[in-house]
Motif scaffolding. Structure first.
Motif, PDB file in Angstrom:
ATOM      1  N   LEU A  93      -8.223   1.872  -4.206  1.00  0.00           N
ATOM      2  CA  LEU A  93      -8.184   2.834  -3.124  1.00  0.00           C
ATOM      3  C   LEU A  93      -9.045   2.388  -1.950  1.00  0.00           C
ATOM      4  O   LEU A  93     -10.218   2.040  -2.111  1.00  0.00           O
ATOM      5  CB  LEU A  93      -8.659   4.200  -3.616  1.00  0.00           C
ATOM      6  N   VAL A  94      -8.439   2.419  -0.784  1.00  0.00           N
ATOM      7  CA  VAL A  94      -9.147   2.166   0.465  1.00  0.00           C
ATOM      8  C   VAL A  94      -9.109   3.448   1.280  1.00  0.00           C
ATOM      9  O   VAL A  94      -8.036   3.994   1.544  1.00  0.00           O
ATOM     10  CB  VAL A  94      -8.488   1.023   1.258  1.00  0.00           C
ATOM     11  N   ARG A 112       0.831  -1.201   0.000  1.00  0.00           N
ATOM     12  CA  ARG A 112       0.000   0.000   0.000  1.00  0.00           C
ATOM     13  C   ARG A 112       0.859   1.241   0.000  1.00  0.00           C
ATOM     14  O   ARG A 112       2.005   1.224   0.455  1.00  0.00           O
ATOM     15  CB  ARG A 112      -0.938   0.011   1.208  1.00  0.00           C
ATOM     16  N   GLN A 113       0.283   2.306  -0.516  1.00  0.00           N
ATOM     17  CA  GLN A 113       0.960   3.593  -0.523  1.00  0.00           C
ATOM     18  C   GLN A 113      -0.026   4.676  -0.141  1.00  0.00           C
ATOM     19  O   GLN A 113      -1.012   4.913  -0.839  1.00  0.00           O
ATOM     20  CB  GLN A 113       1.577   3.887  -1.889  1.00  0.00           C
ATOM     21  N   ALA A 114       0.254   5.295   0.976  1.00  0.00           N
ATOM     22  CA  ALA A 114      -0.572   6.403   1.452  1.00  0.00           C
ATOM     23  C   ALA A 114      -0.053   7.710   0.861  1.00  0.00           C
ATOM     24  O   ALA A 114       1.125   7.796   0.483  1.00  0.00           O
ATOM     25  CB  ALA A 114      -0.532   6.460   2.973  1.00  0.00           C
ATOM     26  N   PRO A 115      -0.894   8.722   0.793  1.00  0.00           N
ATOM     27  CA  PRO A 115      -0.454  10.008   0.235  1.00  0.00           C
ATOM     28  C   PRO A 115       0.773  10.543   0.958  1.00  0.00           C
ATOM     29  O   PRO A 115       0.807  10.602   2.191  1.00  0.00           O
ATOM     30  CB  PRO A 115      -1.668  10.916   0.463  1.00  0.00           C
ATOM     31  N   ASP A 132      -4.931   3.326   7.772  1.00  0.00           N
ATOM     32  CA  ASP A 132      -4.941   2.282   6.738  1.00  0.00           C
ATOM     33  C   ASP A 132      -5.326   2.853   5.374  1.00  0.00           C
ATOM     34  O   ASP A 132      -5.266   2.133   4.366  1.00  0.00           O
ATOM     35  CB  ASP A 132      -5.920   1.167   7.108  1.00  0.00           C
ATOM     36  N   THR A 133      -5.715   4.094   5.348  1.00  0.00           N
ATOM     37  CA  THR A 133      -6.087   4.728   4.083  1.00  0.00           C
ATOM     38  C   THR A 133      -4.896   4.764   3.145  1.00  0.00           C
ATOM     39  O   THR A 133      -3.824   5.253   3.491  1.00  0.00           O
ATOM     40  CB  THR A 133      -6.585   6.163   4.332  1.00  0.00           C
ATOM     41  N   ALA A 134      -5.081   4.217   1.952  1.00  0.00           N
ATOM     42  CA  ALA A 134      -3.985   4.122   0.986  1.00  0.00           C
ATOM     43  C   ALA A 134      -4.513   3.508  -0.303  1.00  0.00           C
ATOM     44  O   ALA A 134      -5.626   2.975  -0.347  1.00  0.00           O
ATOM     45  CB  ALA A 134      -2.845   3.266   1.531  1.00  0.00           C
TER      46      ALA A 134
END
Length: 121
Positions: free
Chosen positions: A116-117, A36-39, A88-90
């Motif tokens: 996107l989650v 995953r990659q978050a902003p 966990d947003t990513a």
């Protein structure tokens, strides 16, 4: 080769499931995992499952909350995410590699498109 799906918007504490459908060759011979990659952050490994004995890897931040498993009938790897947190947003990516240990790095032979989650607080 890898088709990811299942992202969406969920509230804190909620659950979401991601699916990674793989071609037969990849499913049979490759370890498969989720990154995953978050902003504004680097991509990180979340969880991987081996190609041989279904041994698993989980990042410390998701242990006890996420579960990865294979569905041999559907050539699909699932990531069940429970007790979700805003962090966990990513964008989540499924990936595959011949190495069973590729979750310890950031290299994979195949990458799927991201899904996107978003976890709202």
């Amino acid at each position: 080769q890898l088709q990811a799906s299942g992202g969406g918007l969920v509230q804190t504490g909620g659950s979401l499931g991601l699916s990674c459908a793989a071609s037969g060759h990849i499913y049979d011979y490759y370890a498969i995992g989720w990154f995953r990659q978050a902003p504004g952050k680097e991509r990180e490994a979340v969880s991987c499952i081996s190609r041989s004995d279904d041994s698993t890897y989980y990042a410390e931040s998701v242990k006890g909350r996420f579960t990865i498993l294979r569905d041999n009938a559907k050539n699909t790897v699932y990531l069940q995410m429970n007790s979700l947190k805003p962090e966990d947003t990513a964008v989540y990516y499924c990936a595959a590699d011949l190495s069973n240990w590729f979750c310890t790095g950031d290299v994979a032979h195949y990458w799927g498109q991201g899904t996107l989650v978003t976890v709202s607080s």
